[in-house]
Design an enzyme around this catalytic site. Sequence first.
Site, PDB file in Angstrom:
ATOM      1  N   ASP A 108     -30.793  11.743 -62.357  1.00  0.00           N
ATOM      2  CA  ASP A 108     -30.103  10.861 -62.904  1.00  0.00           C
ATOM      3  C   ASP A 108     -30.730   9.302 -62.809  1.00  0.00           C
ATOM      4  O   ASP A 108     -29.951   8.693 -62.327  1.00  0.00           O
ATOM      5  CB  ASP A 108     -28.336  10.870 -62.735  1.00  0.00           C
ATOM      6  CG  ASP A 108     -27.890  12.218 -62.737  1.00  0.00           C
ATOM      7  OD1 ASP A 108     -27.325  12.382 -63.904  1.00  0.00           O
ATOM      8  OD2 ASP A 108     -28.057  13.234 -61.944  1.00  0.00           O
ATOM      9  N   GLY A 132     -19.511  18.551 -57.154  1.00  0.00           N
ATOM     10  CA  GLY A 132     -19.747  20.086 -56.623  1.00  0.00           C
ATOM     11  C   GLY A 132     -20.416  20.885 -57.621  1.00  0.00           C
ATOM     12  O   GLY A 132     -21.583  20.217 -58.160  1.00  0.00           O
ATOM     13  N   GLY A 168     -29.840  11.466 -56.859  1.00  0.00           N
ATOM     14  CA  GLY A 168     -31.027  12.184 -57.396  1.00  0.00           C
ATOM     15  C   GLY A 168     -31.650  11.518 -58.226  1.00  0.00           C
ATOM     16  O   GLY A 168     -31.078  10.645 -59.328  1.00  0.00           O
ATOM     17  N   SER A 223     -25.547  21.260 -62.690  1.00  0.00           N
ATOM     18  CA  SER A 223     -24.361  22.041 -62.581  1.00  0.00           C
ATOM     19  C   SER A 223     -24.293  22.678 -64.007  1.00  0.00           C
ATOM     20  O   SER A 223     -23.588  23.857 -64.282  1.00  0.00           O
ATOM     21  CB  SER A 223     -23.138  21.311 -62.147  1.00  0.00           C
ATOM     22  OG  SER A 223     -23.676  20.759 -60.868  1.00  0.00           O
ATOM     23  N   GLN A 274     -15.468   9.572 -65.819  1.00  0.00           N
ATOM     24  CA  GLN A 274     -16.668   9.708 -66.268  1.00  0.00           C
ATOM     25  C   GLN A 274     -16.823  10.654 -67.459  1.00  0.00           C
ATOM     26  O   GLN A 274     -18.022  10.899 -67.984  1.00  0.00           O
ATOM     27  CB  GLN A 274     -17.818   9.837 -65.198  1.00  0.00           C
ATOM     28  CG  GLN A 274     -18.095  11.024 -64.631  1.00  0.00           C
ATOM     29  CD  GLN A 274     -18.906  10.787 -63.270  1.00  0.00           C
ATOM     30  OE1 GLN A 274     -18.606  10.225 -62.226  1.00  0.00           O
ATOM     31  NE2 GLN A 274     -19.946  11.820 -63.543  1.00  0.00           N
ATOM     32  N   HIS A 291     -28.733  19.267 -55.175  1.00  0.00           N
ATOM     33  CA  HIS A 291     -27.540  18.495 -54.309  1.00  0.00           C
ATOM     34  C   HIS A 291     -28.118  18.865 -52.875  1.00  0.00           C
ATOM     35  O   HIS A 291     -28.116  17.893 -51.933  1.00  0.00           O
ATOM     36  CB  HIS A 291     -26.270  19.251 -54.701  1.00  0.00           C
ATOM     37  CG  HIS A 291     -25.790  18.863 -55.690  1.00  0.00           C
ATOM     38  ND1 HIS A 291     -25.410  19.874 -56.901  1.00  0.00           N
ATOM     39  CD2 HIS A 291     -25.099  18.212 -56.438  1.00  0.00           C
ATOM     40  CE1 HIS A 291     -24.794  19.587 -57.875  1.00  0.00           C
ATOM     41  NE2 HIS A 291     -24.819  18.374 -57.684  1.00  0.00           N
TER      42      HIS A 291
END
Length: 283
Positions: free
Chosen positions: A150, A31, A147, A186, A61, A37
């Site tokens: 990462d 989110g 993505g 984020s 995580q 995203h």
Amino acid sequence: MEIIKSIEEIRKISRETKSKNRSVGFVPTMGALHQGHLNLITESVKDNNITILSIFVNPKQFAPNEDFDAYPRNYQRDLDLAKDQLVDYVFMPNIKDIYPIGYKTRIVVNELSSIIEGKYRPHFFEGVATVCTKLFLATEPSRTYFGQKDYQQCLIIKRLIKDLNLPIEFIMVPIAREPNGLAMSSRNQYLTETDKEKSSIIFLALEEAKKAIASGELKRKSINAFMHKSLRSVPEIKLDYAVCCLAEDLSEPEIFLKGDKIVLLIACYLGKTRLIDNSLMKI
Ligand code: AMP
């Protein structure tokens, strides 16, 4: 667009879709959606008959000293954005359904999970691999979108899909950046305006190192030193790592060869905010 909380229900939707020879795209997120995203969603909507977006802030995580409680959550804004992007289903499971009382099972992708980023966040990739496996088993997608931001996570999830014979096509989507080069995240919400300006050095360090490689620098330590030097020009940056590796398996040969596909990876703190970035290049 429908919001689905139940694992059984999302699985049923996916199975029914695929039984009609229609494909299911799946975009897992925590989110606090941003353009990075949204680019994953766009790719999924383009490639598939339906798209499932998951929003789940995965406690497994985060280390105890990390920002699980403070992690930005803005579900109404996320749902509005998802709807605009033509997402069909938003899967928002409850923590107690993903990790029922007495939960014991762990998914570990060995070796890849303990190097580079894994050295600094020892339980991170186990948490990611475990939740992604569970989300894959719930959504049973035809394709899944991650993505490049990462990059190590991409290698780990690709390996996991192969190792577990999951019938899922893995698609890596390029990094979305702010105008100054900062990779969108984020966590960028935590940065002050001054931090944001200073953060452009990360992208510059990647670009400078790539220039050095393009002009013939092939020694790993020298390439790493280029990145370190650029990053040192902003004293507020506290570096975790800046390394050059083979893109395929993140191994670190002393010297790279013509034809190698490489990845430059950086992780650092700016204030209390941890930022990561990377860049791919063929020598
Ligand atoms: P997160 O919500 O941070 O767990 O990220 C969910 C997915 O979005 C992961 O596959 C990330 O790699 C991807 N993602 C996050 N930031 C970016 C970005 N700046 N560009 C492209 N993909 C991204």
